[in-house]
Design a protein around this motif. Sequence first.
Motif: not given
Lengths: 243, 319, 302
Positions: C45-62
């Motif tokens: 059920v934590a699979h969606g959290e990986l999506v969220m983490l990917g999103g934050y990596i892009a956000y943080w980098g930008f």
Amino acid sequence: MTLLRLEDVGKSYGGVAALRGLSFAVGPGEIVGLMGANGAGKTTAFSLIAGTQRPSEGRIWFDGKRIDGKPAYAVARLGIARTFQIVRPFAGLTVIDNLVIAALYGRLRERSRGAAEARAREILAEVGLAADATRPAETLTLAGRKRLEVARAVAAGPRLLLLDEVLAGLTASEVAEALDMIRALHRRRRLTLVVIEHVMRALTQLCQRIIVLHHGAKIAEGSPAEVVVDQRVIDAYLGTRKL
Amino acid sequence: MTRQGWQTGLVLVAATALAAALPLALGTYSLGVALDLMMWIALAESWAMFSGLSGYVSLGHAVFYGVGAYVTVLLWQVLPLWFSVPLGGLTAAALALLLGWPCLRVRGPYFVILTLGISEFIKYAVISTEAALGRNGRLLIGTPSLTVLFEAMLALAVLSMAVLQIVRSARLGAGLLAIREDEVAAEAVGINATAVKLSAFAMSAFIPGMVGGLMILRSTYFEPMQAFSPTTSFTIVTVAILGGSDTVAGPLLGSLFLVLLSELLWTRAPEVYMIILGVLLVAFVLFVPEGLVGRAGRFLRAPKPGPSSRDHRAVVIEP
Amino acid sequence: MEEVADVSLILSPQLLAAALVLAAFYALIAIGLNLVYGAMRLLNVAHGELVMLGGYIAYWGFARWGISPLISAVFAVAAGALLGVLLYATIIRRLFRSTRMLARVEANSLLVFFGVSVVIQNVMAVAFTADQRGFSYMDGVLTIGSVRIEENRLLALAIATVACVACALFFRYARSGMAMRAIIQQREAAALVGIDVDRINIQVFALGFGLAALAGTLVSMTAQISPFMGFPFTVSAFVIIILGGLGNLLGSILGALMLAAVEVYGAALISPSFRSILVYGVFIAALLLRPQGLLGRSIAAR
């Protein structure tokens, strides 16, 4: 006078027939054996009688009532109890509670826990598990679990007991003990038994009558002495097997 | 009943009487905390009555809480509260029957996620309904005093404990435990699994429905996102598993712990509070599945094996 | 009049484009979940959290260093893959060795992963606050025929499509891709024919987690992100696996298209608030009517 009667009972799974046109009757107090190789349809026959599965065709009567198509719990309450070939104890519960539950819900539907527990203790003593009453069922040995399987079925208060390979996997001395236990239960509790067994000698010792299944159909029925000399049985099984 | 049984009963009656007198001693804030405690006890004991005994883990009990709250809100100033709050409970129980019919055929992890999905589905359905009615939250004015709500919640908490205890020692509890262990074998000894599961599921929804009604009177503001929050379901499960989900004492202990934790953290660091709850849930499921009470019981009984030591998962048999 | 409006809505290429973009994200997430679920037979059920983490990596980098999300995407995939490998090597492998522990986890897998997901969400909320966040990257609007679409959406769609096609080719032609499919169908049989199940499992976790993280960076280019954005994606991915069938990766892509269409058109035709009702409605119906979709053919036949 019959207790159980099957009439042209069949079961097929997606077009493949596991059992075809099976008819037989069992009178009260009888011990009848069901014999046959793996896949011959023995366990399927049990499941249809006990309501675990629904027959594709045919009719089943118990004590004058149609029971085919009735759910398993309803059949159990009418007085048919079964054991499972691969035992299914309530593993996390104590041995005695396995029986208490059956006594509370089976044909007898004991009114109080006290009554259910008294009945359970009585049966545990008969099957030789009295000392293990408060152990979790999962800690029993295989022989112990097979006994528990029988004991739980008896606790439900059946008139007809279906025993599915309760001797399989036991050592020779354990088999002898288990046979004594079954005979004693039969006598003391006025049970009618239908027994599936691979151990041929045990079956001939125990049963008054044997029904032989082959590829989902009955090929012979009669006393143990008659069955072992039946040509179809010899062709199907005994010719290639040592007795 | 044994002598020990009488003693336990006496202690419980005394504890209830003491708790009922709390409003005399506590200030508004402390009484609010006590109300929360009673709420979690009532919710977790009700949950344990079904999920703890049957092994069908419901991660959707928030829906019963929410429905109870919604009914109470809809009937606010239409019907008297002594009628509308129990009606909320009955509605929740009826909903459980309706949902249980198809859902209780699904087993294991699929049942867990199904209950969660249904709870979310109904949450969004209520949100849509409210939006269609042009309502953005509903304010309730003139709700009963905190003392009244506390006494009512205390009654529900005591009731929920009594229900769990009675079910555990009754035929129904034996049937539920058998279903938890092996449903096919349970049917083979005469247990009508569908009927047993459905009735227990409905019973376990009834009190949470009333709890939802009382809590909405306490917050005086109904907003579906809040009332149907899956966090409620999650917390119920965590509380029950923490304490031990098949004894009466387990959810009680779990609730005490939760309220303590929430007092320390909820207002200051809600995220940290949720992190701790999550870690506890995972740790207890994996390493202490019998819960605090079960672990303590095992520890206490460990030195004296034999007929007197009963497995913690055993059916309790009244002598 | 109303009828006419509805028809034109259905035919609107604008909606079609929106559905395609959503479907592409869903497909990436669902393929990842399909792989991991197929290999473990545990619902993550934590699979969606990986999506969220990917999103934050892009956000943080930008937001921090002005790194293009396209570059962050590479980091996100690597981070996701690394997380998958670490999780497998430290916990999952040990789990499979102890039958007692596996039985306990299997029975309660949903609670365990739900707990993990609550922890991840709230750790991220502590680190980044619970607020919605977004950044503008390539937010010019292109007009292609009658469709107006933001550049970032088009780019995300292109990347996701390429990734899906690459996955499809990988599963069809690459040796380890075929081995993965074999393991999903029948673990024991796969081991019997000489597949190194342990090695392939590591790759499954790396690939599955990496795809989810990639999807996250693409989502963050086109929409706001928050620590709690993951769960709806998990639910959607489950729906898609149920619709498309376990181990059936083409099925996942088709399922993604179906669900995205239902969501986008449903929201457009009825009301935006109806979107969640639709997704959860399909989810419940799928679980009740087609549980065999989650079990795969070999198990369902038992």
